[in-house]
Structure formats: structure tokens, C-alpha cells
Design a protein around this motif. Structure first.
Motif, PDB file in Angstrom:
ATOM      1  N   PHE A 177       0.865  -1.177   0.000  1.00 20.89           N
ATOM      2  CA  PHE A 177       0.000   0.000   0.000  1.00 20.89           C
ATOM      3  C   PHE A 177       0.902   1.227   0.000  1.00 20.89           C
ATOM      4  O   PHE A 177       1.722   1.408   0.892  1.00 20.89           O
ATOM      5  CB  PHE A 177      -0.908  -0.001   1.235  1.00 20.89           C
ATOM      6  N   ARG A 178       0.734   2.078  -0.988  1.00 23.17           N
ATOM      7  CA  ARG A 178       1.587   3.254  -1.155  1.00 23.17           C
ATOM      8  C   ARG A 178       1.393   4.227   0.008  1.00 23.17           C
ATOM      9  O   ARG A 178       0.281   4.589   0.357  1.00 23.17           O
ATOM     10  CB  ARG A 178       1.217   3.928  -2.477  1.00 23.17           C
ATOM     11  N   ASN A 179       2.499   4.650   0.593  1.00 22.06           N
ATOM     12  CA  ASN A 179       2.460   5.582   1.717  1.00 22.06           C
ATOM     13  C   ASN A 179       2.768   6.990   1.204  1.00 22.06           C
ATOM     14  O   ASN A 179       3.909   7.353   0.998  1.00 22.06           O
ATOM     15  CB  ASN A 179       3.496   5.165   2.773  1.00 22.06           C
ATOM     16  N   THR A 180       1.721   7.769   0.998  1.00 13.45           N
ATOM     17  CA  THR A 180       1.893   9.156   0.553  1.00 13.45           C
ATOM     18  C   THR A 180       1.140  10.107   1.471  1.00 13.45           C
ATOM     19  O   THR A 180       0.828  11.228   1.084  1.00 13.45           O
ATOM     20  CB  THR A 180       1.365   9.336  -0.892  1.00 13.45           C
ATOM     21  N   PHE A 181       0.885   9.685   2.688  1.00  8.12           N
ATOM     22  CA  PHE A 181       0.020  10.447   3.587  1.00  8.12           C
ATOM     23  C   PHE A 181       0.800  10.972   4.777  1.00  8.12           C
ATOM     24  O   PHE A 181       1.800  10.384   5.192  1.00  8.12           O
ATOM     25  CB  PHE A 181      -1.143   9.572   4.065  1.00  8.12           C
ATOM     26  N   ASP A 182       0.332  12.077   5.319  1.00 11.74           N
ATOM     27  CA  ASP A 182       0.967  12.610   6.515  1.00 11.74           C
ATOM     28  C   ASP A 182       0.211  12.136   7.752  1.00 11.74           C
ATOM     29  O   ASP A 182      -0.839  11.521   7.660  1.00 11.74           O
ATOM     30  CB  ASP A 182       1.040  14.140   6.477  1.00 11.74           C
ATOM     31  N   GLN A 183       0.767  12.421   8.890  1.00 15.17           N
ATOM     32  CA  GLN A 183       0.200  11.924  10.133  1.00 15.17           C
ATOM     33  C   GLN A 183      -1.076  12.659  10.545  1.00 15.17           C
ATOM     34  O   GLN A 183      -1.714  12.297  11.521  1.00 15.17           O
ATOM     35  CB  GLN A 183       1.243  12.030  11.259  1.00 15.17           C
ATOM     36  N   GLU A 184      -1.461  13.684   9.800  1.00 13.86           N
ATOM     37  CA  GLU A 184      -2.664  14.429  10.143  1.00 13.86           C
ATOM     38  C   GLU A 184      -3.909  13.897   9.443  1.00 13.86           C
ATOM     39  O   GLU A 184      -4.990  14.435   9.604  1.00 13.86           O
ATOM     40  CB  GLU A 184      -2.477  15.912   9.789  1.00 13.86           C
ATOM     41  N   ASP A 185      -3.763  12.846   8.632  1.00 13.36           N
ATOM     42  CA  ASP A 185      -4.918  12.302   7.926  1.00 13.36           C
ATOM     43  C   ASP A 185      -5.957  11.826   8.933  1.00 13.36           C
ATOM     44  O   ASP A 185      -5.624  11.243   9.966  1.00 13.36           O
ATOM     45  CB  ASP A 185      -4.481  11.135   7.039  1.00 13.36           C
ATOM     46  N   SER A 186      -7.224  12.071   8.638  1.00  8.59           N
ATOM     47  CA  SER A 186      -8.299  11.750   9.589  1.00  8.59           C
ATOM     48  C   SER A 186      -8.763  10.308   9.498  1.00  8.59           C
ATOM     49  O   SER A 186      -9.561   9.865  10.308  1.00  8.59           O
ATOM     50  CB  SER A 186      -9.501  12.673   9.357  1.00  8.59           C
ATOM     51  N   ASN A 187      -8.284   9.548   8.510  1.00  9.31           N
ATOM     52  CA  ASN A 187      -8.715   8.161   8.379  1.00  9.31           C
ATOM     53  C   ASN A 187      -8.141   7.317   9.514  1.00  9.31           C
ATOM     54  O   ASN A 187      -6.966   7.449   9.873  1.00  9.31           O
ATOM     55  CB  ASN A 187      -8.276   7.597   7.033  1.00  9.31           C
ATOM     56  N   VAL A 188      -8.966   6.445  10.072  1.00  6.11           N
ATOM     57  CA  VAL A 188      -8.575   5.631  11.216  1.00  6.11           C
ATOM     58  C   VAL A 188      -7.307   4.836  10.936  1.00  6.11           C
ATOM     59  O   VAL A 188      -6.346   4.857  11.702  1.00  6.11           O
ATOM     60  CB  VAL A 188      -9.723   4.668  11.601  1.00  6.11           C
ATOM     61  N   VAL A 189      -7.286   4.109   9.815  1.00  8.19           N
ATOM     62  CA  VAL A 189      -6.163   3.232   9.515  1.00  8.19           C
ATOM     63  C   VAL A 189      -4.923   4.034   9.152  1.00  8.19           C
ATOM     64  O   VAL A 189      -3.825   3.779   9.650  1.00  8.19           O
ATOM     65  CB  VAL A 189      -6.523   2.261   8.370  1.00  8.19           C
ATOM     66  N   LEU A 190      -5.083   5.010   8.262  1.00 10.53           N
ATOM     67  CA  LEU A 190      -3.923   5.771   7.804  1.00 10.53           C
ATOM     68  C   LEU A 190      -3.251   6.509   8.953  1.00 10.53           C
ATOM     69  O   LEU A 190      -2.022   6.597   9.017  1.00 10.53           O
ATOM     70  CB  LEU A 190      -4.338   6.762   6.716  1.00 10.53           C
ATOM     71  N   ARG A 191      -4.029   7.025   9.852  1.00  6.87           N
ATOM     72  CA  ARG A 191      -3.459   7.813  10.954  1.00  6.87           C
ATOM     73  C   ARG A 191      -2.756   6.938  11.981  1.00  6.87           C
ATOM     74  O   ARG A 191      -1.760   7.352  12.571  1.00  6.87           O
ATOM     75  CB  ARG A 191      -4.559   8.639  11.606  1.00  6.87           C
ATOM     76  N   HIS A 192      -3.248   5.722  12.213  1.00  7.89           N
ATOM     77  CA  HIS A 192      -2.741   4.931  13.331  1.00  7.89           C
ATOM     78  C   HIS A 192      -1.978   3.671  12.925  1.00  7.89           C
ATOM     79  O   HIS A 192      -1.221   3.137  13.738  1.00  7.89           O
ATOM     80  CB  HIS A 192      -3.899   4.544  14.253  1.00  7.89           C
ATOM     81  N   LEU A 193      -2.160   3.192  11.699  1.00  5.18           N
ATOM     82  CA  LEU A 193      -1.536   1.916  11.336  1.00  5.18           C
ATOM     83  C   LEU A 193      -0.583   1.992  10.149  1.00  5.18           C
ATOM     84  O   LEU A 193       0.148   1.043   9.901  1.00  5.18           O
ATOM     85  CB  LEU A 193      -2.620   0.871  11.029  1.00  5.18           C
ATOM     86  N   LEU A 194      -0.572   3.087   9.408  1.00  2.29           N
ATOM     87  CA  LEU A 194       0.301   3.175   8.245  1.00  2.29           C
ATOM     88  C   LEU A 194       1.741   3.352   8.711  1.00  2.29           C
ATOM     89  O   LEU A 194       2.042   4.191   9.550  1.00  2.29           O
ATOM     90  CB  LEU A 194      -0.117   4.347   7.359  1.00  2.29           C
ATOM     91  N   ARG A 195       2.636   2.533   8.161  1.00  2.00           N
ATOM     92  CA  ARG A 195       4.052   2.567   8.528  1.00  2.00           C
ATOM     93  C   ARG A 195       4.900   2.925   7.316  1.00  2.00           C
ATOM     94  O   ARG A 195       4.554   2.589   6.186  1.00  2.00           O
ATOM     95  CB  ARG A 195       4.510   1.195   9.056  1.00  2.00           C
ATOM     96  N   LYS A 196       6.012   3.594   7.552  1.00  2.00           N
ATOM     97  CA  LYS A 196       6.958   3.901   6.482  1.00  2.00           C
ATOM     98  C   LYS A 196       7.912   2.713   6.344  1.00  2.00           C
ATOM     99  O   LYS A 196       8.973   2.672   6.956  1.00  2.00           O
ATOM    100  CB  LYS A 196       7.718   5.187   6.795  1.00  2.00           C
ATOM    101  N   ILE A 197       7.493   1.774   5.503  1.00  2.00           N
ATOM    102  CA  ILE A 197       8.219   0.510   5.401  1.00  2.00           C
ATOM    103  C   ILE A 197       9.190   0.502   4.233  1.00  2.00           C
ATOM    104  O   ILE A 197      10.307   0.040   4.341  1.00  2.00           O
ATOM    105  CB  ILE A 197       7.213  -0.653   5.277  1.00  2.00           C
ATOM    106  N   PHE A 198       8.754   1.004   3.095  1.00  2.00           N
ATOM    107  CA  PHE A 198       9.585   0.943   1.892  1.00  2.00           C
ATOM    108  C   PHE A 198      10.176   2.315   1.606  1.00  2.00           C
ATOM    109  O   PHE A 198       9.481   3.326   1.678  1.00  2.00           O
ATOM    110  CB  PHE A 198       8.763   0.467   0.695  1.00  2.00           C
ATOM    111  N   ARG A 199      11.448   2.346   1.272  1.00  2.00           N
ATOM    112  CA  ARG A 199      12.135   3.600   1.012  1.00  2.00           C
ATOM    113  C   ARG A 199      11.861   4.143  -0.379  1.00  2.00           C
ATOM    114  O   ARG A 199      12.103   5.280  -0.668  1.00  2.00           O
ATOM    115  CB  ARG A 199      13.655   3.415   1.183  1.00  2.00           C
ATOM    116  N   GLU A 200      11.379   3.278  -1.279  1.00  2.00           N
ATOM    117  CA  GLU A 200      11.114   3.716  -2.634  1.00  2.00           C
ATOM    118  C   GLU A 200       9.796   3.135  -3.086  1.00  2.00           C
ATOM    119  O   GLU A 200       9.339   2.127  -2.570  1.00  2.00           O
ATOM    120  CB  GLU A 200      12.235   3.292  -3.591  1.00  2.00           C
TER     121      GLU A 200
END
Length: 202
Positions: A177-200
Motif C-alpha cells: 500500500f503506497r504511503n503518501t500520507f501525513d500523520q494528520e490524515d483523519s482516516n482511522v487506519v492511515l493515521r494509526h496503522l500506516l508505517r513507512k516501510i519501503f524507502r522507494e
């Protein structure tokens, strides 16, 4: 206080009434009649390829999204780095994001929190799902797949002890799942579970 002015939670398709908006939304997610007419973002994406046929039937919404995408890539003969491949990947990621927001809503949406807690086996539901999930490592595409099943499964989404385990799983299964979001996103999953896993971008 008049009963005649009480809010109603009716399903016009089924001609049924429910006691709360949460119960109505759960019915809409679970009902077979609604599943047949519901076009999710991933359904729209995959059906935008009219010749996509990897077996005796066309696109099968019951398959995991990553499996359907792998079949589609093979069907189209895309090579990594090609313009058509890159465009399809971007559209696929957009569809995953739309799907995620569809099944797991805003941070102030109690139904979204309950769906997330059920998906990762936090039961009975705690008073604060936020605290319970904050340190959980889970694959976002797996969460989307669970949401697409409308919770009609006894299986729960696999969780991982560390980000390293989650990274290995994502690479090994192609569930990215592409990580292009900041920590201020209001979505439950994106705000609390999205991790910066891949560098590219993969």
C-alpha cells in the motif's frame, strides 16, 4: 422527545428499519442484496480492463486484491517501468486508498473503529480502540481484503510483532500500500496503522 420526530434508520431497498445508524450501516455492508449492486473502487478499477479474464470467468471480486492485480499484470503483459504498468499501479493504489476509506472511515467514526478492532481480533470491543491498535503492525491490503468480505468471515487479519516482519510479509506477498500520507490524515487506519516501510515506490 416526540416519537414521530425520532430519527429513522430505514433501508429502502429491503424495506427494513433498524434501531441505529450503526446497525443500518452494518446491514448495508453484510446484506447479499447490497453486495450484488455495490461497486467498490477496486471493482471499478479491475472492470476498467474489458478483456481481463484470467480463468473461465471475468474478474472475481471475492479474490484478494493483490491476487487480482497479479493476474491483471500477467494478463496485460506489463513490464516494470513501462508507462502502462506505472499508470495501472498508480490507479490500483488510488483504488486501494478509496477502498480503505470506504471500509474504515474517519477517526471520529465509531463504526470504523469497531470494524478495525474486529478485523484485528480485539474483542470484546474496548472503550478506546485507538489505544488498542496504536502499536499494532498489520498489512493495509489485508485490512482492505477483510473489509471487502464485510466481516463475513471467522478469520481475522494477521498482525506482526515488528515492522521488519511486516516489511518481509509485504514484499513476499506483493501486498503493498503506497504511503503518501501525513500523520494528520483523519482516516482511522492511515493515521494509526500506516508505517513507512519501503524507502522507494514499488
Amino acid at each position: 422527545d416526540s416519537p414521530i420526530h425520532a430519527p429513522s434508520f430505514d433501508c429502502e431497498t429491503c424495506d427494513r428499519s433498524f434501531g441505529s445508524d450503526e446497525a443500518l450501516q452494518q446491514h448495508l455492508r453484510d446484506s447479499r442484496a447490497h453486495r450484488q449492486v455495490l461497486q467498490t473502487p477496486l471493482d471499478v478499477f479491475f472492470r476498467s480492463f474489458p478483456t481481463f479474464d484470467y480463468s473461465v470467468t471475468d474478474y472475481d471480486p471475492s479474490l484478494p486484491p493483490a491476487t487480482s492485480y497479479a493476474y491483471l499484470r500477467e494478463h496485460e503483459g506489463w513490464q516494470r517501468g513501462e508507462a502502462a504498468s506505472n499508470d495501472a499501479w498508480d490507479r490500483y493504489q488510488d483504488a486501494l486508498e478509496g477502498e480503505l476509506r470506504m471500509w474504515y472511515g474517519a477517526e471520529n467514526d465509531l463504526t470504523a473503529w469497531h470494524a478495525l478492532c474486529r478485523a484485528i481480533s480485539i474483542e470484546p470491543l474496548p472503550r478506546s480502540c485507538e489505544k488498542a491498535v496504536r502499536n499494532t503492525h498489520v498489512n493495509i491490503v489485508d485490512l482492505i481484503e477483510w473489509g471487502r468480505k464485510r466481516g463475513n468471515t471467522d478469520e481475522r487479519v494477521q498482525t506482526f510483532r515488528t515492522e521488519a516482519e511486516l516489511r518481509a510479509y509485504g514484499k513476499g506477498t506483493g501486498k503493498i500500500f503506497r504511503n503518501t500520507f501525513d500523520q494528520e490524515d483523519s482516516n482511522v487506519v492511515l493515521r494509526h496503522l500506516l508505517r513507512k516501510i519501503f524507502r522507494e515506490v514499488l
